[in-house]
Scaffold this motif. Structure first.
Motif, PDB file in Angstrom:
ATOM      1  N   GLN A   4      -0.034  22.615 -20.312  1.00 12.49           N
ATOM      2  CA  GLN A   4       0.560  23.845 -20.833  1.00 12.49           C
ATOM      3  C   GLN A   4       1.844  23.556 -21.610  1.00 12.49           C
ATOM      4  OE1 GLN A   4      -1.067  26.670 -20.538  1.00 12.49           O
ATOM      5  NE2 GLN A   4      -2.611  25.878 -19.139  1.00 12.49           N
ATOM      6  N   LYS A   5       2.663  22.646 -21.061  1.00  9.87           N
ATOM      7  CA  LYS A   5       3.929  22.294 -21.716  1.00  9.87           C
ATOM      8  C   LYS A   5       4.050  20.777 -21.780  1.00  9.87           C
ATOM      9  CE  LYS A   5       7.620  24.884 -21.586  1.00  9.87           C
ATOM     10  NZ  LYS A   5       8.862  25.595 -21.209  1.00  9.87           N
ATOM     11  N   LEU A   6       4.285  20.283 -22.986  1.00  6.92           N
ATOM     12  CA  LEU A   6       4.347  18.849 -23.244  1.00  6.92           C
ATOM     13  C   LEU A   6       5.729  18.504 -23.773  1.00  6.92           C
ATOM     14  CD1 LEU A   6       1.665  16.667 -24.942  1.00  6.92           C
ATOM     15  CD2 LEU A   6       3.959  16.704 -25.945  1.00  6.92           C
ATOM     16  N   MET A   7       6.292  17.418 -23.263  1.00  6.04           N
ATOM     17  CA  MET A   7       7.581  16.948 -23.766  1.00  6.04           C
ATOM     18  C   MET A   7       7.387  15.659 -24.531  1.00  6.04           C
ATOM     19  SD  MET A   7      11.124  16.257 -21.694  1.00  6.04           S
ATOM     20  CE  MET A   7      12.688  16.052 -22.541  1.00  6.04           C
ATOM     21  N   VAL A   8       7.998  15.580 -25.715  1.00 12.86           N
ATOM     22  CA  VAL A   8       8.015  14.353 -26.504  1.00 12.86           C
ATOM     23  C   VAL A   8       9.437  13.809 -26.461  1.00 12.86           C
ATOM     24  CG1 VAL A   8       7.605  13.287 -28.747  1.00 12.86           C
ATOM     25  CG2 VAL A   8       6.217  15.242 -28.034  1.00 12.86           C
ATOM     26  N   VAL A   9       9.593  12.570 -26.000  1.00 11.02           N
ATOM     27  CA  VAL A   9      10.911  11.937 -25.936  1.00 11.02           C
ATOM     28  C   VAL A   9      11.014  10.970 -27.113  1.00 11.02           C
ATOM     29  CG1 VAL A   9      12.516  10.568 -24.567  1.00 11.02           C
ATOM     30  CG2 VAL A   9      10.940  12.140 -23.426  1.00 11.02           C
ATOM     31  N   GLY A  10      11.905  11.303 -28.042  1.00 10.22           N
ATOM     32  CA  GLY A  10      12.031  10.535 -29.275  1.00 10.22           C
ATOM     33  C   GLY A  10      11.560  11.381 -30.441  1.00 10.22           C
ATOM     34  N   ALA A  11      12.495  11.801 -31.308  1.00  8.11           N
ATOM     35  CA  ALA A  11      12.169  12.732 -32.394  1.00  8.11           C
ATOM     36  C   ALA A  11      12.057  12.043 -33.745  1.00  8.11           C
ATOM     37  CB  ALA A  11      13.216  13.844 -32.455  1.00  8.11           C
ATOM     38  N   GLY A  12      11.781  10.733 -33.718  1.00  6.00           N
ATOM     39  CA  GLY A  12      11.621   9.989 -34.963  1.00  6.00           C
ATOM     40  C   GLY A  12      10.279  10.253 -35.611  1.00  6.00           C
ATOM     41  N   GLN A  13       9.851   9.330 -36.459  1.00  6.25           N
ATOM     42  CA  GLN A  13       8.626   9.518 -37.235  1.00  6.25           C
ATOM     43  C   GLN A  13       7.413   9.768 -36.344  1.00  6.25           C
ATOM     44  OE1 GLN A  13       7.564   6.134 -39.753  1.00  6.25           O
ATOM     45  NE2 GLN A  13       7.062   7.544 -41.399  1.00  6.25           N
ATOM     46  N   MET A  14       7.254   8.954 -35.307  1.00  5.51           N
ATOM     47  CA  MET A  14       6.100   9.109 -34.415  1.00  5.51           C
ATOM     48  C   MET A  14       6.254  10.337 -33.522  1.00  5.51           C
ATOM     49  SD  MET A  14       3.983   6.768 -35.237  1.00  5.51           S
ATOM     50  CE  MET A  14       2.802   6.785 -33.892  1.00  5.51           C
ATOM     51  N   GLY A  15       7.432  10.477 -32.915  1.00  4.97           N
ATOM     52  CA  GLY A  15       7.653  11.581 -31.984  1.00  4.97           C
ATOM     53  C   GLY A  15       7.513  12.946 -32.632  1.00  4.97           C
ATOM     54  N   SER A  16       8.098  13.100 -33.823  1.00  3.88           N
ATOM     55  CA  SER A  16       7.985  14.393 -34.507  1.00  3.88           C
ATOM     56  C   SER A  16       6.536  14.677 -34.894  1.00  3.88           C
ATOM     57  CB  SER A  16       8.892  14.433 -35.736  1.00  3.88           C
ATOM     58  OG  SER A  16       8.536  13.436 -36.680  1.00  3.88           O
ATOM     59  N   GLY A  17       5.799  13.629 -35.258  1.00  7.57           N
ATOM     60  CA  GLY A  17       4.379  13.799 -35.577  1.00  7.57           C
ATOM     61  C   GLY A  17       3.565  14.259 -34.388  1.00  7.57           C
ATOM     62  N   ILE A  18       3.841  13.654 -33.222  1.00  7.77           N
ATOM     63  CA  ILE A  18       3.139  14.042 -31.988  1.00  7.77           C
ATOM     64  C   ILE A  18       3.475  15.489 -31.630  1.00  7.77           C
ATOM     65  CG2 ILE A  18       2.913  13.582 -29.500  1.00  7.77           C
ATOM     66  CD1 ILE A  18       3.614  10.593 -30.218  1.00  7.77           C
ATOM     67  N   ALA A  19       4.763  15.843 -31.743  1.00 14.36           N
ATOM     68  CA  ALA A  19       5.200  17.220 -31.444  1.00 14.36           C
ATOM     69  C   ALA A  19       4.503  18.218 -32.365  1.00 14.36           C
ATOM     70  CB  ALA A  19       6.716  17.324 -31.583  1.00 14.36           C
ATOM     71  N   GLN A  20       4.414  17.899 -33.643  1.00 15.43           N
ATOM     72  CA  GLN A  20       3.766  18.792 -34.605  1.00 15.43           C
ATOM     73  C   GLN A  20       2.309  19.031 -34.257  1.00 15.43           C
ATOM     74  OE1 GLN A  20       4.054  17.680 -38.816  1.00 15.43           O
ATOM     75  NE2 GLN A  20       2.028  18.578 -39.182  1.00 15.43           N
TER      76      GLN A  20
END
Length: 283
Positions: A4-20
């Motif tokens: 239901q809720k996912l956390m991505v640690v690291g907002a760089g190129q990979m992290g922002s892509g996963i979050a998107q």
């Protein structure tokens, strides 16, 4: 388990892509980094990606805003207590990742799965610093995440079957194709890719051909969409070197020895696109 809720640690190129990609799937996302400016930079990249999709009529403006509303920025790691699933996309360094996993293990609820987007490091070793090794797994996305379909799913020695199934289901839900890989240095993708890149660097080092010529041979002769040296610059030469060192240490085989020219470029700060200079110059 339904995430239901996912956390991505690291907002760089990979992290922002996963979050998107997760937010596009309808999942509530916590996007974390240690500095507010880094989180904001990651959000700006996501917004730009979504705006391009709106321009191409792949999304409506309302859908774009709905996706962005599902991404919640934070600089507080303690926010992980709200997450069912955490995927880290921090720097490719074993000490950094093990320290992070120990912290997450202490913060997260007992049911939370801890996943690593590592491209080469041992999942079993990351799991060993936690009290939930059965809930630790590798989930290696490819770059750029919104475009590339593959996710390598890597089980550690103690990863539970239901955790593996959760990750497979999550990857499919995110529009990806999960492929099961065993816990060996470099897994499959980088065990095959990085020695090819390293050999291309040796071709430059030994004067066999120019970077342009090597890339042209691989594109026109082998039908690669991008030459190995252009790809190395895109990945980051420091990351390429680190992965080669993991392979060399993990297998003890001279065929994985990093090219001296790769080491020289990294020491010079020529890291590829992100530094403005690698095998090519970027303005």
């Amino acid at each position: 388990m339904q995430v239901q809720k996912l956390m991505v640690v690291g907002a760089g190129q990979m992290g922002s892509g996963i979050a998107q990609v997760a937010a596009q799937t309808g999942i509530e996302v916590l996007l974390h980094d240690v500095k507010q400016e880094w989180v904001e930079r990651g959000l700006a990249v996501i917004a730009r990606n979504l705006s391009r999709s709106v321009e191409k009529n792949k999304l409506t403006e309302a859908e774009k805003q709905s996706i962005l509303a599902r991404i919640h920025p934070t600089t507080e790691l303690v926010a992980a207590k709200e997450a069912d699933f955490v995927v880290e996309a921090v720097t490719e360094n074993l000490q950094v990742k093990t320290e992070l996993f120990a912290k997450l293990d202490a913060i997260c609820p007992a049911h939370t799965v801890l996943a690593s987007n590592t491209s080469s490091l041992p999942i079993t070793e990351l799991a060993a610093v936690t009290k939930r090794p059965e809930k630790v797994i590798g989930m290696h996305f490819m770059n750029p995440v919104p475009v590339m379909k593959l996710v390598e799913v890597i089980r550690g020695l103690q990863t539970a079957d239901d955790v593996f199934q959760t990750v497979e289901e999550l990857a499919r839900r995110m529009g990806k194709v999960p492929v099961s890989v065993n816990d060996f240095p470099g897994f499959v993708s980088n065990r095959v890719l990085m020695p090819m890149i390293n050999e291309a660097i040796y071709c430059v080092y030994e004067g066999v051909a120019t970077p342009e010529a090597i890339d042209e041979v691989m594109k026109l002769g082998m039908n690669h969409p991008m030459g190995p040296l252009t790809l190395a610059d895109f990945i980051g030469l420091d990351t390429c070197l680190y992965i080669m060192e993991v392979l060399y240490e993990g297998f003890g085989d001279s065929k994985y020895r990093p090219c001296p020219l790769l080491r020289k470029y990294v020491k010079a700060g020529w890291l590829g696109r992100k530094s403005g200079r690698g095998f090519y110059v970027y303005s």
